[in-house]
Design an enzyme around this catalytic site. Sequence first.
Site, PDB file in Angstrom:
ATOM      1  N   CYS A 114      33.072 -33.416 -78.482  1.00 48.29           N
ATOM      2  CA  CYS A 114      32.028 -33.895 -77.577  1.00 48.29           C
ATOM      3  C   CYS A 114      31.351 -32.882 -76.973  1.00 48.29           C
ATOM      4  O   CYS A 114      31.640 -32.112 -76.078  1.00 48.29           O
ATOM      5  CB  CYS A 114      32.509 -34.843 -76.710  1.00 48.29           C
ATOM      6  SG  CYS A 114      31.671 -35.425 -75.082  1.00 48.29           S
ATOM      7  N   CYS A 141      31.447 -32.788 -73.177  1.00 47.63           N
ATOM      8  CA  CYS A 141      32.575 -32.622 -72.545  1.00 47.63           C
ATOM      9  C   CYS A 141      32.935 -31.009 -72.522  1.00 47.63           C
ATOM     10  O   CYS A 141      33.387 -30.676 -71.740  1.00 47.63           O
ATOM     11  CB  CYS A 141      33.584 -33.149 -73.517  1.00 47.63           C
ATOM     12  SG  CYS A 141      33.573 -34.958 -73.704  1.00 47.63           S
TER      13      CYS A 141
END
Length: 140
Positions: A58, A61
């Site tokens: 991600c 993230c």
Amino acid sequence: MGLCFSKVPADEDEPENHPQFAGGNVTLITTKNAWDQKLSEAKTQGKVVIANFSATWCGPCKSIASYYIELSEKYPSLMFLTIDVDELTDFSTQMDVKATPTFFFFRDGKQIDKLVGANKPELQKKITTMVDSQAPTAHK
């Protein structure tokens, strides 16, 4: 605000991806048992827990991970945890994580707040609120 909703093809189960999510005072949680132990420890110590549900694939993230580590060093009175949603899939589903990153805030083992997305100003604001509410009589 960045969110990841679905997984990129699963060739990236490389453990060397994890160091970017743990460091400073952030503990990487890889088992439900470790989660339970940390929550119990925080409750005993009277600490608020911030749990970052993330994924190695991600982008948002990854972009907020270093900031999260900085916050963990700035606020040692809080307990910072990171959970890889792909390692603890059932637990992440149980926690109703629909997008990554998702930050949960716990006090005394109970969820008190939640933030979805890599929103640095909002994460800082929520953490400041937690710190202020943690010690109403003590001033730093």
